[in-house]
Write a protein that holds these residues in place. Structure first.
Motif, PDB file in Angstrom:
ATOM      1  N   ALA A  95      -7.370 -13.238  -5.161  1.00 27.06           N
ATOM      2  CA  ALA A  95      -6.027 -13.785  -5.384  1.00 27.06           C
ATOM      3  C   ALA A  95      -6.047 -14.927  -6.395  1.00 27.06           C
ATOM      4  CB  ALA A  95      -5.441 -14.257  -4.056  1.00 27.06           C
ATOM      5  N   SER A  96      -7.125 -15.705  -6.404  1.00 33.69           N
ATOM      6  CA  SER A  96      -7.207 -16.842  -7.321  1.00 33.69           C
ATOM      7  C   SER A  96      -7.348 -16.417  -8.783  1.00 33.69           C
ATOM      8  CB  SER A  96      -8.367 -17.763  -6.929  1.00 33.69           C
ATOM      9  OG  SER A  96      -9.611 -17.143  -7.160  1.00 33.69           O
ATOM     10  N   LEU A  97      -7.640 -15.148  -9.038  1.00 37.49           N
ATOM     11  CA  LEU A  97      -7.690 -14.657 -10.415  1.00 37.49           C
ATOM     12  C   LEU A  97      -6.347 -14.832 -11.122  1.00 37.49           C
ATOM     13  CD1 LEU A  97      -9.707 -11.298 -10.207  1.00 37.49           C
ATOM     14  CD2 LEU A  97     -10.389 -13.361 -11.428  1.00 37.49           C
ATOM     15  N   PHE A 150     -10.615   7.258   0.506  1.00 40.72           N
ATOM     16  CA  PHE A 150      -9.315   7.169  -0.157  1.00 40.72           C
ATOM     17  C   PHE A 150      -9.097   5.821  -0.838  1.00 40.72           C
ATOM     18  CE2 PHE A 150      -8.605  10.493   3.034  1.00 40.72           C
ATOM     19  CZ  PHE A 150      -8.027  11.481   2.243  1.00 40.72           C
ATOM     20  N   ALA A 151     -10.134   4.978  -0.870  1.00 43.49           N
ATOM     21  CA  ALA A 151      -9.981   3.644  -1.474  1.00 43.49           C
ATOM     22  C   ALA A 151      -9.601   3.726  -2.941  1.00 43.49           C
ATOM     23  CB  ALA A 151     -11.272   2.841  -1.299  1.00 43.49           C
ATOM     24  N   SER A 152     -10.284   4.580  -3.709  1.00 45.16           N
ATOM     25  CA  SER A 152      -9.953   4.698  -5.129  1.00 45.16           C
ATOM     26  C   SER A 152      -8.590   5.345  -5.322  1.00 45.16           C
ATOM     27  CB  SER A 152     -11.029   5.515  -5.864  1.00 45.16           C
ATOM     28  OG  SER A 152     -11.099   6.834  -5.368  1.00 45.16           O
ATOM     29  N   THR A 153      -8.232   6.265  -4.428  1.00 44.31           N
ATOM     30  CA  THR A 153      -6.916   6.904  -4.493  1.00 44.31           C
ATOM     31  C   THR A 153      -5.818   5.877  -4.264  1.00 44.31           C
ATOM     32  OG1 THR A 153      -7.932   8.889  -3.566  1.00 44.31           O
ATOM     33  CG2 THR A 153      -5.530   8.802  -3.576  1.00 44.31           C
ATOM     34  N   LEU A 154      -6.093   4.913  -3.414  1.00 42.41           N
ATOM     35  CA  LEU A 154      -5.141   3.832  -3.164  1.00 42.41           C
ATOM     36  C   LEU A 154      -5.119   2.842  -4.317  1.00 42.41           C
ATOM     37  CD1 LEU A 154      -3.304   2.183  -1.193  1.00 42.41           C
ATOM     38  CD2 LEU A 154      -5.404   1.153  -0.300  1.00 42.41           C
ATOM     39  N   ALA A 155      -6.307   2.478  -4.820  1.00 40.88           N
ATOM     40  CA  ALA A 155      -6.409   1.395  -5.797  1.00 40.88           C
ATOM     41  C   ALA A 155      -5.844   1.753  -7.171  1.00 40.88           C
ATOM     42  CB  ALA A 155      -7.869   0.956  -5.934  1.00 40.88           C
ATOM     43  N   PHE A 156      -6.229   2.898  -7.717  1.00 41.65           N
ATOM     44  CA  PHE A 156      -5.844   3.215  -9.095  1.00 41.65           C
ATOM     45  C   PHE A 156      -4.326   3.331  -9.293  1.00 41.65           C
ATOM     46  CE2 PHE A 156     -10.338   4.242  -9.621  1.00 41.65           C
ATOM     47  CZ  PHE A 156     -10.572   3.776 -10.902  1.00 41.65           C
ATOM     48  N   PRO A 157      -3.627   4.167  -8.541  1.00 39.40           N
ATOM     49  CA  PRO A 157      -2.175   4.248  -8.769  1.00 39.40           C
ATOM     50  C   PRO A 157      -1.424   2.993  -8.353  1.00 39.40           C
ATOM     51  CG  PRO A 157      -2.828   5.668  -6.944  1.00 39.40           C
ATOM     52  CD  PRO A 157      -4.087   5.165  -7.569  1.00 39.40           C
ATOM     53  N   LEU A 158      -1.824   2.368  -7.223  1.00 36.98           N
ATOM     54  CA  LEU A 158      -1.107   1.183  -6.752  1.00 36.98           C
ATOM     55  C   LEU A 158      -1.304   0.010  -7.699  1.00 36.98           C
ATOM     56  CD1 LEU A 158       0.599  -0.221  -4.628  1.00 36.98           C
ATOM     57  CD2 LEU A 158      -1.500  -0.699  -3.330  1.00 36.98           C
ATOM     58  N   ALA A 159      -2.544  -0.226  -8.130  1.00 34.31           N
ATOM     59  CA  ALA A 159      -2.817  -1.342  -9.037  1.00 34.31           C
ATOM     60  C   ALA A 159      -2.095  -1.157 -10.364  1.00 34.31           C
ATOM     61  CB  ALA A 159      -4.321  -1.478  -9.270  1.00 34.31           C
ATOM     62  N   ASN A 160      -2.110   0.056 -10.903  1.00 34.79           N
ATOM     63  CA  ASN A 160      -1.438   0.295 -12.186  1.00 34.79           C
ATOM     64  C   ASN A 160       0.080   0.232 -12.061  1.00 34.79           C
ATOM     65  OD1 ASN A 160      -3.265   1.182 -14.643  1.00 34.79           O
ATOM     66  ND2 ASN A 160      -4.280   1.923 -12.799  1.00 34.79           N
ATOM     67  N   ALA A 161       0.617   0.719 -10.947  1.00 38.78           N
ATOM     68  CA  ALA A 161       2.062   0.650 -10.736  1.00 38.78           C
ATOM     69  C   ALA A 161       2.521  -0.807 -10.625  1.00 38.78           C
ATOM     70  CB  ALA A 161       2.450   1.436  -9.490  1.00 38.78           C
ATOM     71  N   THR A 170       0.248 -10.721 -10.472  1.00 35.49           N
ATOM     72  CA  THR A 170       0.883 -10.412  -9.193  1.00 35.49           C
ATOM     73  C   THR A 170       0.084  -9.371  -8.427  1.00 35.49           C
ATOM     74  OG1 THR A 170       3.069 -10.891 -10.121  1.00 35.49           O
ATOM     75  CG2 THR A 170       3.004  -9.562  -8.117  1.00 35.49           C
ATOM     76  N   THR A 171      -0.488  -8.436  -9.163  1.00 36.64           N
ATOM     77  CA  THR A 171      -1.278  -7.371  -8.533  1.00 36.64           C
ATOM     78  C   THR A 171      -2.485  -7.927  -7.792  1.00 36.64           C
ATOM     79  OG1 THR A 171      -0.599  -5.833 -10.277  1.00 36.64           O
ATOM     80  CG2 THR A 171      -2.522  -5.215  -8.957  1.00 36.64           C
ATOM     81  N   VAL A 172      -3.249  -8.822  -8.422  1.00 35.86           N
ATOM     82  CA  VAL A 172      -4.445  -9.353  -7.750  1.00 35.86           C
ATOM     83  C   VAL A 172      -4.072 -10.225  -6.558  1.00 35.86           C
ATOM     84  CG1 VAL A 172      -5.939  -9.180  -9.768  1.00 35.86           C
ATOM     85  CG2 VAL A 172      -4.630 -11.281  -9.407  1.00 35.86           C
ATOM     86  N   VAL A 173      -2.931 -10.924  -6.634  1.00 35.17           N
ATOM     87  CA  VAL A 173      -2.473 -11.705  -5.478  1.00 35.17           C
ATOM     88  C   VAL A 173      -2.145 -10.773  -4.320  1.00 35.17           C
ATOM     89  CG1 VAL A 173      -0.636 -13.181  -4.593  1.00 35.17           C
ATOM     90  CG2 VAL A 173      -1.630 -13.660  -6.825  1.00 35.17           C
TER      91      VAL A 173
END
Length: 397
Positions: A95-97, A150-161, A170-173
């Motif tokens: 989050a501190s990023l 399913f971690a990568s399935t969650l991370a890639f679309p959610l982080a990019n969206a 906001t994404t890293v927070v």
């Protein structure tokens, strides 16, 4: 097939499911967020791909170097505390990023994230399960990996969206908050010893100096599993830039990356179904073959969706089973005594490979393009298979 799968899922108690969900979230947030946001950092901050890859490399090096310590902590019965505190530190650091504006600060925070990963990803979780559930560890590990696949399935679309809509800060927070307030509590309550289970069962079975690392079979196993980590790390850390360079549309590239997680689950389910009829050593050997075939498919795929899907199926299923075969083969060959420390020692070269994979991939790309990167990823699992076969042949009776 379905009866076997349902039987395994039904046999898992609430603690195992909490660990499974917690591992899914920490993998998505602390590891897969990096390749998911790599292009956003490159474009928004102007940092080079080599610089960014170096940050992940150093983080994973420190994670590898910290692994033996976390293994010893788990051997001594501190698995619950190690998993939970590591997740909290990792989530707060992530989050501190959002506050950084220089690469130096970005780099320093990834150092903290790397140290935290040593205490909350697969290795410490599986070491805890192997100690505290000696008769059902394999099944518990299978359930955890089925979910965390399913971690990568969650991370890639959610982080990019989220990054496209609100920016990467906001994404890293958001991901950090999920780790601290959802994943960490799940790990705390998940690492709760089953009913009737005494804490002393988690104590090390053998307090003598570990001589295992002096045996050739240890280093053969280390070389074999390290080849899988290097192959997967090189491809996953650069998959979106690789596909972008080849002219693959962003939506198709994200879909390809997102498919690898479910395919990991498919591979684990197939292994589970044939668990009692096929040796774990066979599945371990087959995983090396699949990884080599996956890179071969990627090499010739171009922008063809069929080729990319074939790559995702082979890469996901081939690498997916290693999360089960690695601890299981290790126990079968090297024994259960001091498993946390042994697992931590094996994790050093394994995580070092993950650590240097992004930088190595970037350097190979600079000198020979991504075609050379993919070719390297064909050769590595082939060498790994040779080392694995040699390890099995030198296995003590």
């Amino acid at each position: 097939m379905y009866k076997t799968l349902l039987s395994t899922l039904a046999s898992a108690d609430k603690s195992v499911w909490r660990l499974a969900l917690g591992e899914t979230l920490v993998w998505a947030a602390l590891y897969y967020v990096f390749p998911a946001l790599l292009l956003h950092w490159e474009q928004d901050q102007g940092w080079s791909r080599s610089q960014l890859s170096l940050a992940l490399t150093v983080a994973l090096v420190l994670s590898a170097l910290s692994a033996p310590l976390t293994g010893r902590l788990i051997d001594r019965g501190y698995g619950r505390l190690t998993l939970t505190l590591s997740a909290i530190v990792g989530g707060l650091s992530l989050a501190s990023l959002a506050l950084v504006h220089s690469f130096t600060a970005f780099f320093a925070i990834w150092v903290l994230i790397g140290i935290s990963m040593a205490g909350c990803l697969y290795e410490p979780c599986f070491a805890y399960l192997t100690h505290c559930r000696p008769m059902s560890a394999k099944r518990a590990i299978t359930v955890v990996t089925l979910a965390a696949g399913f971690a990568s399935t969650l991370a890639f679309p959610l982080a990019n969206a989220l990054a496209d809509a609100y920016g990467w800060r906001t994404t890293v927070v958001a991901f950090g908050v999920i780790v601290v307030f959802v994943a960490a509590p799940l790990l705390w309550f998940g690492a709760n010893s089953p009913r009737g289970f005494r804490r002393t069962h988690c104590a090390p079975q053998d307090k003598r100096n570990i001589k295992v690392i002096q045996r050739p079979v240890f280093w053969l196993l280390a070389l074999a599993f390290t080849s899988t980590a290097l192959t997967h790390g090189m491809l996953m850390s650069h998959l979106l830039p690789l596909l972008d360079e080849r002219g693959v549309p962003q939506a198709m590239a994200i879909l390809t990356a997102s498919l690898i997680g479910p395919m990991q689950v498919v591979g684990r389910v197939v292994m589970l179904v044939f668990d009692r009829r096929v040796s774990v050593f066979f599945f371990a050997g087959l995983s090396f073959v699949f990884l080599a075939l996956a890179s071969s498919a990627l090499f010739v795929a171009g922008t063809l969706i069929g080729g990319l899907v074939c790559f995702a199926i082979l890469q996901g299923s081939g690498y997916g089973v290693t999360s089960i075969t690695k601890p299981t083969v290790t126990v079968n060959i090297l024994g259960r005594a001091n498993f946390g420390a042994i697992s931590g020692a094996l994790a050093v070269p394994y995580m070092m490979a993950y650590a240097f994979a992004p930088t190595l991939s970037a350097e190979i790309w600079k000198h020979g393009g991504y075609d050379l990167v993919v070719t390297t990823c064909i050769v590595l699992p082939t060498l790994g298979l040779s080392a694995f076969v040699a390890a099995v042949r030198t296995k003590p009776n």
